[in-house]
Scaffold this motif. Structure first.
Motif, mmCIF file in Angstrom:
data_model
loop_
_atom_site.group_PDB
_atom_site.id
_atom_site.type_symbol
_atom_site.label_atom_id
_atom_site.label_comp_id
_atom_site.label_asym_id
_atom_site.label_seq_id
_atom_site.Cartn_x
_atom_site.Cartn_y
_atom_site.Cartn_z
ATOM 1 N N ARG A 30 53.599 13.814 19.944
ATOM 2 C CA ARG A 30 53.742 14.109 18.481
ATOM 3 C C ARG A 30 52.430 13.638 17.713
ATOM 4 N NH1 ARG A 30 58.678 16.091 17.373
ATOM 5 N NH2 ARG A 30 58.516 15.591 15.355
ATOM 6 N N ALA A 31 51.759 12.640 18.349
ATOM 7 C CA ALA A 31 50.204 12.380 17.846
ATOM 8 C C ALA A 31 49.242 13.563 18.073
ATOM 9 C CB ALA A 31 49.720 11.155 18.703
ATOM 10 N N ARG A 32 49.311 14.048 19.298
ATOM 11 C CA ARG A 32 48.541 15.336 19.621
ATOM 12 C C ARG A 32 48.680 16.396 18.640
ATOM 13 N NH1 ARG A 32 45.386 15.266 24.142
ATOM 14 N NH2 ARG A 32 45.932 13.906 25.810
ATOM 15 N N LEU A 33 50.120 16.699 18.457
ATOM 16 C CA LEU A 33 50.227 17.716 17.360
ATOM 17 C C LEU A 33 49.696 17.291 15.875
ATOM 18 C CD1 LEU A 33 51.945 20.097 16.528
ATOM 19 C CD2 LEU A 33 53.935 19.027 16.026
ATOM 20 N N LEU A 34 49.948 16.172 15.634
ATOM 21 C CA LEU A 34 49.214 15.736 14.308
ATOM 22 C C LEU A 34 47.744 16.076 14.349
ATOM 23 C CD1 LEU A 34 51.353 12.662 13.244
ATOM 24 C CD2 LEU A 34 50.959 14.553 11.953
ATOM 25 N N HIS A 35 47.100 15.555 15.523
ATOM 26 C CA HIS A 35 45.582 15.848 15.657
ATOM 27 C C HIS A 35 45.303 17.318 15.523
ATOM 28 C CE1 HIS A 35 41.880 15.987 18.548
ATOM 29 N NE2 HIS A 35 41.645 14.926 17.577
#
Length: 385
Positions: free
Chosen positions: A373-378
């Motif tokens: 989920r953090a990678r998606l936001l990034h």
């Protein structure tokens, strides 16, 4: 016209998205309890969040709280602020009362991390910040400016932040909301509108034993009103009306002079909102000598899936596939601050962590959801144009 940049990820150290590293940051936010009605506590967390931005290329704006709520914090990237960009919406307040952390302390059991507000929505607020930090540390500059707004009153309907959200939302090209994921990681592309109403009924008191004929019962009329309201429910169409609180009367032997009810309305569309708000506000008494007064309004407009919102979702879905997970969209009955922006700005909600138990004594996030989920936001920061 929407434009999305190519999807080749920039080089960044894998340790940036290590789940334990992210969880350590979330824990610091969770262990500061932030009930909406404890503004000093909310402001403690606002100060900590502001400290997390001090070494990053941002301009910080702290908006003083009013009406018993805490402050709001806005972090604006040092670039891209002269044109419509990305607005991230997060809230720092929780529904849990002070001291609840003794009942639900931060702990990790298997894939679950527990704590008050960890799922709704400190986990999501933190990973959005973490993804921005990763962007800056790698020397990246997103194609669009990024503005991250942290509010203090979402759990009570955003009464002091709504105008600010709407103002910033109208200036943005995209809005990303870090409310928790739904049902195993689903994104949110639609929410019902929410209305809140109060019903005040005034009758005529009398001695219930010796002069019952002189009385006009406010509670009896409230029963009529409740039947009318319950009759508005249409689950197939997605309209729900709930009489959640009732009060009335003084003593068993007195015909009740007053009665009161609090009502929740959920509607899937603006057309439904217009119809049912009108019907509720138009309630009248069926009993001579008894008055019915209704106050209230739609406090969150429906969040309908627009063409722009659908295109934003499809872009996020493509990015998620490249990262290695499937992103499915959903519609939910709960409201969020995304309701205030979806009508005029492409909005994607439910971008926070996956988990379960929002608002409960077992609230938890799934640790395995933190990295993807953090990678998606990034990647959304990197590719939205």
């Amino acid at each position: 016209m929407m434009r999305f940049e190519g999807t080749d990820a920039s080089m960044i150290s894998p340790t940036w998205f290590d789940s334990q590293t992210i969880l350590d940051g979330i824990r610091r936010w969770v262990e500061i309890e932030t009930p909406t009605d404890a503004p000093a506590q909310v402001n403690r967390l606002v100060s900590l969040v502001a400290d997390h931005y001090r070494d990053l290329p941002v301009a910080l704006e702290r908006v003083a709280g009013v009406d018993g709520c805490g402050d709001h914090l806005i972090a604006r990237s040092a670039w891209g602020q002269d044109e419509p960009g990305i607005l991230i919406l997060s809230h720092l307040d929780t529904v849990h009362p002070m001291g609840f952390i003794e009942r639900l302390p931060f702990k990790i059991e298997g894939d679950s991390a527990f704590g008050p507000g960890i799922y709704d929505m400190k986990g999501g607020a933190y990973i959005a910040h973490h993804a921005f930090r990763a962007l800056c540390t790698a020397g990246d500059r997103s194609p669009l400016g990024i503005t991250h707004m942290f509010t203090s009153d979402e759990e009570i309907g955003s009464p002091t932040s709504r105008a600010l959200i709407e103002k910033e939302g109208r200036k943005a090209k995209y809005v990303l909301v870090t409310e928790p994921a739904r049902d195993g990681g689903k994104i949110v592309t639609g929410r019902k509108g929410v209305g809140r109403f109060e019903v005040f009924i005034t009758g005529v008191p009398a001695h219930a034993g010796t002069r019952p004929q002189d009385g006009r019962s406010a509670i009896r009329e409230l029963a009529n009103v409740i039947q009318t309201l319950e009759g508005m429910n249409d689950l197939k169409h997605g309209v729900t009306v709930n009489v959640g609180v009732v009060h009335g009367g003084t003593r068993p032997n007195v015909t009740p002079e007053e009665a009161h009810a609090e009502v929740d309305l959920r509607v899937p569309s603006f057309a439904d909102a217009e119809e049912f708000v009108g019907r509720i506000l138009g309630l009248t008494s069926k009993t001579e000598g008894v008055t019915v007064k209704v106050t209230g309004e739609l406090n969150r407009p429906p969040y309908e899936k627009s063409n722009a919102g659908a295109a934003l979702y499809e872009h996020a879905r493509t990015l998620a596939t490249e990262i290695g997970f499937e992103l499915i969209d959903s519609h939910t009955g709960g409201g969020s601050d995304g309701n205030f922006t979806a009508a005029h700005t492409a909005t994607l909600d439910g971008l926070g962590v996956d988990g379960k138990g929002a608002h409960t004594h077992y609230e938890q996030l799934y640790v395995s959801s933190l990295e993807p989920r953090a990678r998606l936001l990034h990647r959304l920061y990197q590719t939205l144009r």
